[in-house]
Structures are given as C-alpha cells and as structure tokens.
Write an enzyme that holds these catalytic residues in place. Structure first.
Site, PDB file in Angstrom:
ATOM      1  N   ALA A 191       0.907  -1.197   0.008  1.00 21.38           N
ATOM      2  CA  ALA A 191       0.041  -0.003   0.021  1.00 21.38           C
ATOM      3  C   ALA A 191       0.904   1.233   0.115  1.00 21.38           C
ATOM      4  CB  ALA A 191      -0.931  -0.079   1.210  1.00 21.38           C
ATOM      5  N   ASP A 192       1.870   1.217   0.866  1.00 26.31           N
ATOM      6  CA  ASP A 192       3.096   2.572   0.737  1.00 26.31           C
ATOM      7  C   ASP A 192       3.572   2.486  -0.392  1.00 26.31           C
ATOM      8  OD1 ASP A 192       2.942   3.522   3.368  1.00 26.31           O
ATOM      9  OD2 ASP A 192       3.971   2.009   4.102  1.00 26.31           O
ATOM     10  N   LEU A 193       4.216   1.379  -1.100  1.00 22.39           N
ATOM     11  CA  LEU A 193       4.983   1.615  -2.526  1.00 22.39           C
ATOM     12  C   LEU A 193       4.094   1.975  -3.460  1.00 22.39           C
ATOM     13  CD1 LEU A 193       6.973  -1.747  -1.911  1.00 22.39           C
ATOM     14  CD2 LEU A 193       7.808   0.751  -1.521  1.00 22.39           C
TER      15      LEU A 193
END
Length: 419
Positions: A191-193
């Site tokens: 999700a961050d990436l």
C-alpha cells in the site's frame, strides 16, 4: 518549471527531471519512495528531517549498514532503501525560524511532498494554501492514510492496517477451508509502495500542467484509495457480480491452471494463460486428452471445473523433478518459474544481466549495495548521484545555496533550529 543548477560532477547524460527541485517533508516509505523515484529521474530532492532523530526509518533496524571495519553503523537498511539521490537538511519546523526556512526553500522548489496528519502543517503556516499564495506554481502532494476528506481523514494510516481495511488481506493467503487458511498480509508494504508510485505519476502530470499554465495544484493521495484501486481485476469482479472474492492461496480467480504446484523435489509456478499453452502442457505431461476434455478445453471451463482439474495436475507434476518440468515447459513457451529466496534472486543471471543492484560509496562504508531502479530509459537514464544521506549532512550546503550567510547558519545551529 524553475531551472536549478545541477550539483552533480562531470559531464553526464541529461535526465528527464533535471532542473526540477523537490522539497521532501515526508518520512517512512510512501513519500520517500515517491521522492526517490523522482530523484532517480534527475530531480534535485532536498529531504527535510527533524534534528536529533530524522526520518523514523533511520532507526528501523537491524539490519544496519556495516562500516568498513565490520561494525553496525547508525544507518538502517530500511532507510537506505528509499532515500538515495537526496540531500538531507535537518530543520526544526516547530519553531518560527524553522518555519521561515521551509518557506524560503519552498519558494525555490517546484514540488513539495509531505505526509503529515491532516491539518498539521496549517498550524505552522506550511500548508498548501499558505505556500501557494506566495508561490502559485508550486505543486504540493500530500500523502496520508485516508486523504484530506471523509470520516476517517483524521486517523493515522499504516500499511498493515490499510491492507486489512482495504480488502487486500481478504484475498491474500490460503483458502479458509485449508490448513493455514486465514487473513495474510503481503510480505512487503505494497500500500505504501503503490501510493508512492501513484503519487509520482500524479506529480509528473501536475508538473506538465504547471509548465503549460504557470499554475500549481494540490495532490491528495491516500493509502486507502490506492489500496482499493490496486485490487484491479478482483475489484472489477466484485462490481460486476456483487460477490466478494475470497482467499485462494496461490491460485488465480480467473485463470486455471495458474498457481503453485509441488514437483518431486520442490515447488514451481505454472501460469497457463491461454488454451494453446494448456494443450502444450498436456502434451508434456503425457495427457493430451485433457486438452480436448469439454470440462477443460477452454479457460472458462477450467475455472468452472478447477476442483476436478487441479488435483489431476498436482498428481502428475509430483512425479518429476522441478527442473525437469521447468526445462520442458520453457522449451515450448509455457509460462512457468521457480520460487526463489532473495539470495537466489540476486544470484539469478537475468537479474544480474539487468543490473538490478547498484554499488555506492557511503560516508560510513564503501560496501553499500542497493536495489537498483527498474526504469530503463534510453536517452535519459537513471543516475545514482548520491548515496542515502546522513542526517543533516547537507544542511549548511543547501541553506548557503538559498542565500544564508555562514554567520546566520552558525547562529541557527547554535540555537537548535538546524542540525
């Protein structure tokens, strides 16, 4: 966009984002992943960190970078993986003089990236509306867990929680009716990436608009939005049918056979994408009749009859060694593959031929190796200009470029505004 002198030495090929200056007020992963991508493409990225500790991930270890004499340094591998090609400036933005420095640097930037909680920067007069009044061309990208609007906007957002809330853990992991079934997160912070990459794309679009019109804009990126978007075909499946997909382990919701099978000496991936490939597999497996069986003759039928087909495939795959299967299937172009650990990944001849690691000299070690950028541009290649910076390594240099005198820089350091 503004033109800024390059600080890199030597006559290097031009980069696509040369001349773009990015002020990076983000930390941890989504924001730094975005700004590292921009930096790899040539942008000048100035990373603003808090004095004393800096980006949280500097301490997220072990493992840490080993110094030349074999000791652990203070630099966590986590931080090193997301912060190359940047300069670090340590500024206390909680004080008025620190806020003034950020406004000065923002006035010389094309892009500002931040991941503060909704409303936090407004307390310092550093929110997008305040900065864009002074610098209308500025592109401001805010990255939060839930965005600037909606009932969850004030919540803190973390990748793990977003994977759960956004549905990813409902489709990741073994089937509930099999051993080991139940919710499972992805092994890396996707999700961050993904949010970092979507933010990069949005910033490039906003820069194009600013160049054409002279007008900046704000970009509101949310981890939850990105998580929902990246469900891709599974999200589309639900919207088309009203039926929520469940966990399928290593199987595919829409393609059969497309999963892991166990050979006689290890596991392999079989990823049959069309009916011709299935027929070729059947020939290799010694069961050409499967390809003409009405239950299995086309992919839609194989999906409907997966419970019958998959055990048959598993039984025949188990009779031969993994490499025997891989060699035979690759020879007839049936997609398949081994399941490598990271030692095997970085030893793989294809990974090595694609130069997917890069060595950089770091102030604390001459042995720093990083995962390289996957972007291969023919005319404006990625360049590795700077190793991940030490905390505040470039504070004096950047502030001098912004017009501060040595005396003023020394005074700000003496009173703790900068480090």
């Amino acid at each position: 966009m503004q033109s800024h002198p390059s600080s890199s030495a030597g006559a290097l090929p031009a980069q696509a984002l040369a001349g773009v200056r990015v002020l990076d007020l983000s930390r941890v992963l989504a924001g730094p992943w975005c700004t590292q991508t921009l930096a790899d493409l040539g942008a000048e990225v100035i990373k603003i960190e808090r004095p004393g500790g800096g980006d949280d991930t500097r301490a997220w270890g072990p493992p840490y970078l080993k110094t030349d004499d074999g000791r652990d340094s203070s630099e966590a591998a986590y931080f090193l993986g997301a912060n190359r090609n940047k300069r670090s400036v340590a500024v206390d933005i909680a004080c008025a003089e620190g806020q003034a420095l950020i406004r000065k640097l923002a006035a010389q930037a094309d892009v500002l990236v931040e991941n503060f909680k909704v409303g936090d920067l407004a307390r310092y007069g550093l929110d997008a509306a305040s900065l864009q009044r002074e610098h209308p061309r500025l592109v401001v990208c805010s990255i939060t867990g839930f965005g600037q609007t909606g009932p969850y906007k004030d919540r803190a957002g973390y990748d793990y929680a977003i994977q759960g809330l956004g549905g990813l853990m409902s489709v990741t992991g073994e089937r509930d009716d099999l051993p080991g079934g139940g919710p499972q997160k992805v092994g890396v912070a996707v999700a961050d990436l993904f949010t970092g990459l979507y933010a990069t794309i949005a910033i490039l679009a906003a820069l194009r608009h600013a160049e054409a019109t002279g007008q900046g804009q704000t970009i509101d990126m949310a981890l939850l939005d990105t998580q929902v978007a990246m469900l891709a075909n599974l999200g589309a499946n639900y919207l088309c049918t009203g039926k929520a997909p469940g966990r399928m382990g290593n199987a595919h919701a829409n393609i059969v056979p497309y999963q892991v099978f166990e050979a006689s000496d290890g596991h392999l991936i079989l990823a049959v994408g069309n009916d011709k490939q299935f027929a070729k597999f059947c020939e290799i497996a010694g069961h050409p009749e499967w390809a003409s069986d009405p239950r299995f003759a086309n992919n839609a039928s194989r999906v409907r009859h997966r419970e019958a087909l998959v055990p048959m495939l598993a039984a025949v795959v188990a009779t031969r060694p993994r490499q025997t299967w891989l060699d035979a299937l690759e020879a007839v172009k049936v997609p398949c593959g081994a399941i490598n650990n990271l030692a095997e990944v970085f030893a793989d001849p294809q990974v090595q031929a694609r130069e997917m690691t890069v060595a950089m000299d770091h102030p604390l070690s001459e042995q720093l190796r990083l995962v390289a950028s996957p972007m291969k541009l023919s005319a404006t290649p990625v360049q590795y200009r700077r190793p991940p910076p030490l905390l505040g390594e470039h504070t004096a240099q950047v502030l001098a470029e912004a017009g501060l005198s040595e005396t003023e820089i020394a005074r700000l350091r003496s009173v703790g505004v900068i480090e």
